[in-house]
Design a protein around this motif. Sequence first.
Motif, short mmCIF file in Angstrom:
data_model
loop_
_atom_site.label_atom_id
_atom_site.label_comp_id
_atom_site.label_asym_id
_atom_site.label_seq_id
_atom_site.Cartn_x
_atom_site.Cartn_y
_atom_site.Cartn_z
N MET A 1 1.10 -1.23 0.10
CA MET A 1 0.05 0.00 -0.09
C MET A 1 0.78 1.16 0.06
O MET A 1 0.80 2.26 0.80
N SER A 2 1.85 1.41 -0.70
CA SER A 2 2.83 2.28 -0.81
C SER A 2 2.06 3.88 -1.01
O SER A 2 2.53 4.94 -0.61
N THR A 3 1.21 3.99 -1.81
CA THR A 3 0.64 5.16 -2.25
C THR A 3 -0.27 5.43 -1.12
O THR A 3 -1.25 4.82 -0.44
N LEU A 4 -0.53 6.81 -0.67
CA LEU A 4 -1.28 7.41 0.08
C LEU A 4 -2.69 7.43 -0.55
O LEU A 4 -3.00 7.97 -1.33
N LYS A 5 -3.47 6.59 0.25
CA LYS A 5 -5.00 6.31 -0.21
C LYS A 5 -5.74 7.09 0.94
O LYS A 5 -5.63 6.93 2.18
N VAL A 6 -6.66 8.02 0.13
CA VAL A 6 -7.56 8.88 1.09
C VAL A 6 -8.99 8.54 0.75
O VAL A 6 -9.53 8.88 -0.46
N TYR A 7 -9.66 7.89 1.50
CA TYR A 7 -11.22 7.46 1.30
C TYR A 7 -12.02 8.59 1.77
O TYR A 7 -11.93 9.06 2.78
N LEU A 8 -12.81 9.25 0.92
CA LEU A 8 -13.56 10.34 1.28
C LEU A 8 -14.90 10.31 0.83
O LEU A 8 -15.34 9.46 0.00
N TYR A 9 -15.80 11.11 1.53
CA TYR A 9 -17.12 11.35 0.94
C TYR A 9 -17.31 12.72 0.22
O TYR A 9 -16.95 13.59 1.29
N ALA A 10 -17.50 13.02 -0.77
CA ALA A 10 -17.81 14.55 -1.43
C ALA A 10 -18.88 15.41 -0.49
O ALA A 10 -18.51 16.40 -0.43
N LEU B 1 -4.46 18.49 2.21
CA LEU B 1 -3.46 17.92 1.45
C LEU B 1 -2.91 18.71 0.19
O LEU B 1 -1.52 18.63 -0.16
N ALA B 2 -3.80 19.27 -0.33
CA ALA B 2 -3.62 20.10 -1.58
C ALA B 2 -2.66 21.34 -1.24
O ALA B 2 -1.59 21.86 -1.90
N GLU B 3 -2.88 22.02 -0.16
CA GLU B 3 -2.13 23.28 0.40
C GLU B 3 -0.95 22.70 0.76
O GLU B 3 0.15 23.51 0.51
N HIS B 4 -0.46 21.55 1.03
CA HIS B 4 0.75 20.74 1.77
C HIS B 4 1.62 20.00 0.45
O HIS B 4 2.32 19.29 0.66
N ASP B 5 0.72 20.33 -0.63
CA ASP B 5 1.39 19.50 -1.87
C ASP B 5 1.78 17.94 -1.69
O ASP B 5 2.61 17.34 -1.93
N ILE B 6 0.66 17.22 -0.91
CA ILE B 6 0.85 15.99 -0.57
C ILE B 6 -0.10 15.07 -1.71
O ILE B 6 -1.20 15.11 -1.66
N GLN B 7 1.05 14.37 -2.30
CA GLN B 7 0.23 13.59 -3.21
C GLN B 7 -0.67 12.38 -2.78
O GLN B 7 -0.28 11.89 -1.84
#
Length: 130
Positions: free
Chosen positions: A10-19, A31-37
């Motif tokens: 699971m090397s990729t950071l996965k972010v489970y979200l609900y819109a 995450l966007a503000e801190h440039d975290i992929q």
Amino acid sequence: MKTQIYQGAMSTLKVYLYAGCGTCRKAKKYLAEHDIQFTEIPIREQPPSVQELGAMLDAYDGAITRLFNTSGQDYRRGGYKEKLKTMSVEEMISELAVNGNLIKRPFVISDATALIGFKQEEWDKVFHVG
């Protein structure tokens, strides 16, 4: 809480979200503000796997109830407050794996990261921000 978990696939950071979730929107903005992929996954349509849920459970020292979205309608309607008292951990994980509405969100997982919910101070520590 420990955030270093097993070495796996699971090397990729996965972010489970609900819109429709305000907390999820805050997390995504962070995450966007801190440039975290990261890879965004819709939690309702594609809940975390049993493996991912198990890794999160390990990261939260076995506190299975931390994984549940106790303020959600599915949790309340399903009577989980009482049900959880008699369910095994395996049964709880199975319920979470098929119903993303039951899972506290955002649910963030990778080889080195395991976070539930969005608390900026906690995220700052994990992502070495500040």
